[in-house]
Design an enzyme around this catalytic site. Sequence first.
Site, short mmCIF file in Angstrom:
data_model
loop_
_atom_site.label_atom_id
_atom_site.label_comp_id
_atom_site.label_asym_id
_atom_site.label_seq_id
_atom_site.Cartn_x
_atom_site.Cartn_y
_atom_site.Cartn_z
N LYS A 79 24.45 -1.69 -52.83
CA LYS A 79 22.71 -2.66 -52.90
C LYS A 79 22.81 -1.78 -54.80
O LYS A 79 22.99 -0.05 -54.30
CB LYS A 79 21.90 -2.02 -52.10
CG LYS A 79 20.28 -3.36 -53.33
CD LYS A 79 19.76 -2.80 -51.51
CE LYS A 79 18.22 -3.55 -51.76
NZ LYS A 79 17.09 -3.46 -50.33
N SER A 154 15.26 -7.79 -49.54
CA SER A 154 15.56 -8.10 -50.91
C SER A 154 17.27 -7.61 -50.99
O SER A 154 17.49 -7.41 -52.35
CB SER A 154 14.95 -6.34 -51.48
OG SER A 154 15.23 -5.63 -50.85
N SER A 178 14.82 -5.75 -44.54
CA SER A 178 15.29 -5.68 -46.19
C SER A 178 16.76 -6.28 -46.03
O SER A 178 17.63 -6.36 -46.40
CB SER A 178 15.00 -5.56 -47.83
OG SER A 178 14.17 -5.71 -48.13
N1 GLN Z 1 10.26 -8.71 -47.64
C1 GLN Z 1 9.58 -6.73 -47.85
C2 GLN Z 1 8.49 -6.91 -49.15
O1 GLN Z 1 8.88 -7.61 -50.03
C3 GLN Z 1 10.60 -6.40 -47.47
C4 GLN Z 1 11.38 -6.19 -48.63
C5 GLN Z 1 11.65 -4.70 -48.09
O2 GLN Z 1 12.06 -4.15 -47.44
N2 GLN Z 1 12.37 -3.51 -48.78
O3 GLN Z 1 8.21 -5.93 -48.86
#
Ligand code: GLN
Length: 492
Positions: A79, A154, A178
Site C-alpha cells: 500500500k 482505503s 480499510s
Molecule cells: N472508511 C474509514 C475512514 O474513512 C476507514 C478508513 C481506514 O481504515 N483507513 O476513516
Amino acid sequence: MTDLHRLSIRELAEGLKTAQFSSRELTQHYLNRIAKIDSQVHSFVTISPELALAEADAADGLLKSGMAGLMTGIPLAHKDIFCTKGIKTTAGSKMLDKFISPYDATVVAKGKEAGLVTLGKVNMDEFAMGSTSESSYYETTLNPWALDHVPGGSSGGSAAAVAADLAPIATGTDTGGSIRQPASFCGLTGLKPTYGRVSRFGMIAYASSLDQGGPIARSAEDCAYLMNVIAGHDAKDSTSVNKEADDYVANLNGTSVKGLRIGIPKQYFNVAGLDADVKARVEESLKKLEEMGAILVEIDLNMTEAYVPTYYLIAPAEASSNLSRFDGVRYGYRCENPVDLMDLYKRSRSEGFGPEVQRRILIGTYALSAGYYDAYYVKAQKVRRLIQQDFLKAFESVDVIAAPSAPTTAYKIGASLDPVEMYLGDIYTIAVNLAGLPAINAPVGFDKDNLPVGLQLIGNYWSESQLLSVVHQYQQATDWHSKRAAIAEENA
Ligand code: GLN
C-alpha cells in the site's frame, strides 16, 4: 508456466524451493500481468520493475544457496502508505506526489529481510481517508469483479491488485476497516491485527491510536504467511507491543471450529441499510460454520449506535494533528510564488490536500479546539472506553463475534459521494479499531449482481492465530475464496 498467478503462497514457496521456477520468472510473470492488465484496473501508483527484478535475483541467490526463508522470492505489492526507500510514497495525495522516503517502513524492511520482492506501490484513498479509493489524487482504482464499481477503501489498490492476480499478496492498513472492507468488496481475505501487533514505523499516520497494518490475500493461509513476516515488536514504534508473535502458519489448524462459540450481535443484523443479499450470505456462512460444529450464540453489543459518531470525532481529531506537519515547509507540496509565510501555509495545504482530507482536518480541528475539546473529543474518548468494555463483556461468553464487514457490496463508481452516507457504511468495522481488537474478512458468496460478500470475524486481543485458523478451516470446507473475477482469468 502461464498459470503461476493461480498458485497459493504455500505453493509458490514450494515451487521456488524445489526450483520449478525462479523468483525472476515469477516476478516477471507478475510484471507482465501488471503491464497488460493494470490499465483496466489502475491498482498501481508506482510499478518498480527494475528494483523487483534485482530483488528477485537476490532471492534466487538465497534459494540456490539454501539460505532462503519461508517466503523468499515471493512478490508482493505495498500500500502506498508504507515508506519505501528509493521509490515514491504518496499516500494517495498530491501533497506527497514527489516524496521519496529516505528509509523503509518496518513492514517493508521486514519484507526485504524475508526476501520478498516488491512489485510496486498500490493506490489508496488520500491519507487512507475513505471507503472507495476515490479520494486518491491518482487514477480511480476499479473493482476487478465489475469495472464500474469501486474496490472499496482505503486499501482499494491492494485489494484490486490481488483480486486481478497482479500480486499474490499485498499489505494494507486498517484504521476503521480499510483492510476488511476492500477485502470484502473484492472477494478476498484480509486481517486487521490487534493494535500494536504490527509496527507503524514508516507507515504514514492517519489516526495513530487506530492505525494498524496487515495482509490482504486470497486465503487465510496466504495471510498467515505474510503475518509471519510482518508481525512482531519494533523498538522504533513505541505502541508496538513487546510480545512474541505467533507462528501463524503453524497455527492454521490450531483452533477447532467444533465447540467454537460465535457471538451474533442482535443489533448488527437490524441495522438500517443492511443489504438483504449481504445478510443472507453472511447467515449462510454462519450456518456452514454451525454445521462444522460451531455454536451460534446471540449476544448484545449495546453501543452500536455510538460507533459512527465516536469514530468520526476521534479519527479526524488525530488526523488534524498528524497532518499538521504537511505545511509546505517541512514536508510535502509547496505552492508556487507565495507572497508571505501565511500565504505559503494556506495555499500549500489548500492545493495539496483533496476535499475529503480537508473536511476531516476541519472536523478534527473543531473537535480539538479549546471551547469544544471537552464536549466532543473528551466525550468521544469516554464513549470509546464503553465500546471497548461492551466487547470485553461479550468475550466473556463467546470466542469470536460475527458480523458483515460492510452493510452493502461494492458501490458504483461515484455513487457514494455523500460523505455521511459513506461514513455510515463503516458501521461494522470501526468499533474494532476503537477497541484495538483483531478482525478478519472472509469471502462468503455473491449478491444478485455477482459482487462479493464478506463475513467478518472479530476476536479478542492477540487472537490472530485463532481467527486465521477458523477462516482457514472454513476455506477448506468451501471454495468462495478461490473464485476469480473474469479479469483475473486473462493471461498476459
Ligand atoms: N472508511 C474509514 C475512514 O474513512 C476507514 C478508513 C481506514 O481504515 N483507513 O476513516
